[in-house]
Scaffold this motif. Structure first.
Motif, mmCIF file in Angstrom:
data_model
loop_
_atom_site.group_PDB
_atom_site.id
_atom_site.type_symbol
_atom_site.label_atom_id
_atom_site.label_comp_id
_atom_site.label_asym_id
_atom_site.label_seq_id
_atom_site.Cartn_x
_atom_site.Cartn_y
_atom_site.Cartn_z
ATOM 1 N N GLN A 194 0.868 -1.170 0.000
ATOM 2 C CA GLN A 194 0.000 0.000 0.000
ATOM 3 C C GLN A 194 0.909 1.225 0.000
ATOM 4 O O GLN A 194 2.028 1.168 0.506
ATOM 5 N N THR A 245 -4.586 10.719 -0.817
ATOM 6 C CA THR A 245 -5.267 9.411 -0.790
ATOM 7 C C THR A 245 -4.207 8.313 -0.819
ATOM 8 O O THR A 245 -3.057 8.536 -0.502
ATOM 9 N N ASN A 246 -4.626 7.119 -1.252
ATOM 10 C CA ASN A 246 -3.679 6.021 -1.398
ATOM 11 C C ASN A 246 -3.789 5.443 -2.791
ATOM 12 O O ASN A 246 -4.669 5.822 -3.570
ATOM 13 N N SER A 267 -4.932 2.834 -4.005
ATOM 14 C CA SER A 267 -6.144 2.136 -4.431
ATOM 15 C C SER A 267 -7.053 3.052 -5.254
ATOM 16 O O SER A 267 -7.917 2.578 -5.973
ATOM 17 N N PHE A 268 -6.837 4.368 -5.174
ATOM 18 C CA PHE A 268 -7.631 5.321 -5.953
ATOM 19 C C PHE A 268 -6.995 5.611 -7.314
ATOM 20 O O PHE A 268 -7.558 6.349 -8.109
ATOM 21 N N GLY A 269 -5.811 5.047 -7.561
ATOM 22 C CA GLY A 269 -5.110 5.264 -8.822
ATOM 23 C C GLY A 269 -5.404 4.168 -9.830
ATOM 24 O O GLY A 269 -6.207 3.260 -9.589
ATOM 25 N N LYS A 270 -4.735 4.248 -10.964
ATOM 26 C CA LYS A 270 -4.897 3.274 -12.049
ATOM 27 C C LYS A 270 -3.609 2.454 -12.150
ATOM 28 O O LYS A 270 -2.544 2.994 -12.470
ATOM 29 N N ASP A 323 -2.389 8.382 -11.956
ATOM 30 C CA ASP A 323 -3.641 9.086 -11.631
ATOM 31 C C ASP A 323 -4.087 8.888 -10.180
ATOM 32 O O ASP A 323 -5.269 8.766 -9.896
ATOM 33 N N ILE A 324 -3.126 8.881 -9.256
ATOM 34 C CA ILE A 324 -3.436 8.750 -7.832
ATOM 35 C C ILE A 324 -3.773 10.146 -7.307
ATOM 36 O O ILE A 324 -2.927 11.045 -7.383
ATOM 37 N N PRO A 325 -4.970 10.350 -6.779
ATOM 38 C CA PRO A 325 -5.296 11.678 -6.238
ATOM 39 C C PRO A 325 -4.460 11.976 -4.991
ATOM 40 O O PRO A 325 -4.200 11.080 -4.178
ATOM 41 N N ARG A 383 -4.466 14.595 -15.388
ATOM 42 C CA ARG A 383 -4.937 13.208 -15.286
ATOM 43 C C ARG A 383 -4.895 12.542 -16.661
ATOM 44 O O ARG A 383 -5.032 13.193 -17.682
#
Length: 176
Positions: A56, A100-101, A103-106, A95-97, A133
Motif C-alpha cells: 500500500q 489518498t492512497n 487504491s484510488f489510482g490506475k 492518476d493517484i489523487p 490526469r
C-alpha cells in the motif's frame, strides 16, 4: 540540516540519486508499507517473503485534485555487479489523487514481487506529480526501463518523493 535534506541523504548514500534519479527536494509525503506491516524505510533490508504481496502507498500533499504517478523499480537487475537490465520495472500506478492512497489510482503495470537471485538489490519507489490526469503513457517493457527517460517522455519533471529498501535472495535458514 532541513527535514527535506535529511530525507534525501540516504538516497544519495544508497546511490539512488545518481543511478536512478537526479537530485531533487522531496515535497510530498510518501509512505509505502507491505501487508506484513513492514514500512519501507530508506536502506533497510526486507526479506523477499515479506514483500511478495502488493504494498500500500499513502500519498500526502494538500490538493486532492493533484494526480501522482508511483513507480517501483530495481536498478540492480539482474545483479548489482552487472546491472545490464537497469532498471527493471516492478510496478506502475498513475492518476493517484493527492491525500489518498494507491487504491484510488490506475494500476498500469501490475505489481511484480522482488526475487533477487544474486547480490543485494535496491527496490526504489518514486513518486511524481503529473501535469494532468490520464496523461501518462505506459512503457513498452519492464526491462531496460529508465525512470529519468520515462519522466521526461511523460513531462513529469523531478520526483516529489522517493524511498527504497534492500533485498537479497533468502536462504532456507533466513526464511521466517
Amino acid at each position: 540540516m532541513t527535514t527535506a535534506a535529511r530525507m534525501v541523504e540516504p538516497l544519495v548514500l544508497g546511490r539512488v540519486i545518481g543511478d536512478v534519479l537526479d537530485a531533487f527536494m522531496p515535497s510530498v509525503k510518501l509512505e509505502v508499507f507491505y501487508p506484513t506491516n513492514k514500512l519501507v524505510s530508506n536502506g533497510h533490508e526486507l526479506l523477499p517473503s515479506m514483500v511478495s504481496a502488493k504494498p500500500q502507498a499513502v500519498i500526502g500533499g494538500d490538493d486532492m485534485r493533484a494526480a501522482y504517478t508511483l513507480i517501483m523499480t530495481d536498478p540492480d537487475a539482474p545483479s548489482p555487479s552487472d546491472p545490464h537490465l537497469r532498471e527493471h520495472l516492478h510496478w506502475l500506478v498513475t492518476d493517484i489523487p493527492g491525500t489518498t492512497n494507491i487504491s484510488f489510482g490506475k494500476e498500469v503495470i501490475s505489481y511484480e514481487a522482488p526475487k533477487p537471485h544474486i547480490g543485494i538489490h535496491r527496490y526504489v519507489f518514486v513518486l511524481f506529480m503529473q501535469r494532468g490526469r490520464q496523461s501518462v503513457r505506459p512503457p513498452e517493457a519492464r526491462d531496460s526501463f529508465s525512470t529519468r527517460k520515462f519522466a521526461g517522455d511523460n513531462d513529469l519533471g523531478l520526483p516529489v518523493a522517493a524511498v527504497y529498501f534492500n533485498a537479497q535472495r533468502e536462504t532456507a535458514c533466513r526464511k521466517r
